[in-house]
Design a protein around this motif. Structure first.
Motif, PDB file in Angstrom:
ATOM      1  N   LEU A  23       0.824  -1.213   0.000  1.00  0.00           N
ATOM      2  CA  LEU A  23       0.000   0.000   0.000  1.00  0.00           C
ATOM      3  C   LEU A  23       0.859   1.265   0.000  1.00  0.00           C
ATOM      4  N   SER A  26       3.837  -0.093  -4.080  1.00  0.00           N
ATOM      5  CA  SER A  26       3.639  -1.419  -4.679  1.00  0.00           C
ATOM      6  C   SER A  26       4.808  -1.848  -5.570  1.00  0.00           C
ATOM      7  N   THR A 157      -7.630   1.198   3.918  1.00  0.00           N
ATOM      8  CA  THR A 157      -7.785   0.034   4.781  1.00  0.00           C
ATOM      9  C   THR A 157      -7.741   0.451   6.246  1.00  0.00           C
TER      10      THR A 157
END
Length: 160
Positions: A23, A26, A157
């Motif tokens: 995250l 990458s 997230t």
């Protein structure tokens, strides 16, 4: 520690650590990820492939700074529709998908039917978008707009 079941397999702390790294960047090498989480490159590769196969990793992309591209303002628009039939909801969602400035849209519970996040260049650009696009969508009963003054937190997230 297991956090999720997917395809019968549990995701553990090292899986989450790999996801955090991906995250952040990458393009981090498997070697660097392995060193950071204490795994071999092969183990990292296998775990990432398992996360991809399970659907936990849906794809790879870049983060874009919208302000650098001229979109200085973000507007949160709350919308109520006149009708809540399946057809009305489908058509409204389909129409939102056609408006490039709409970067996120949620069908929600509560006082409003939708929360929509819109990227615009400035207040005049938002006025144009309202007149030319948003207000031309049939079935809107009421809308309320709020300009974002500052983003305090932004994450895709709950663990990153």
């Amino acid at each position: 520690m297991a956090i999720s079941k997917n395809y019968g397999k549990m995701f553990d702390i090292q899986d989450l650590a790999l996801l955090r790294i991906l995250l952040q960047d990458s393009r981090t090498s498997l070697q660097d990820m392995g060193q950071e989480v204490g795994l071999s490159t092969t183990s990292c590769w296998n775990r990432i492939k398992r996360l991809e196969a399970s659907g936990a990793i849906q794809g790879y992309t870049v983060k874009v700074n919208l302000a650098q591209l001229g979109y200085q303002d973000t507007v949160i628009v709350q919308v109520n529709l006149e009708s809540h039939t399946d057809e009305t909801l489908y058509e409204f969602g389909r129409t939102l998908e056609l408006i490039p400035e709409v970067v996120e849209a949620y069908l929600v519970s509560g006082d409003y039917d939708y929360y929509i996040r819109i990227a615009v260049k400035d207040t005049r650009d938002y006025e144009r978008l309202l007149r030319e696009k948003l207000y031309k969508i049939p079935g809107i009963r009421h809308s309320k707009s709020s300009f974002v003054l500052r983003t305090l937190k932004k994450s895709d997230t709950p663990f990153a």
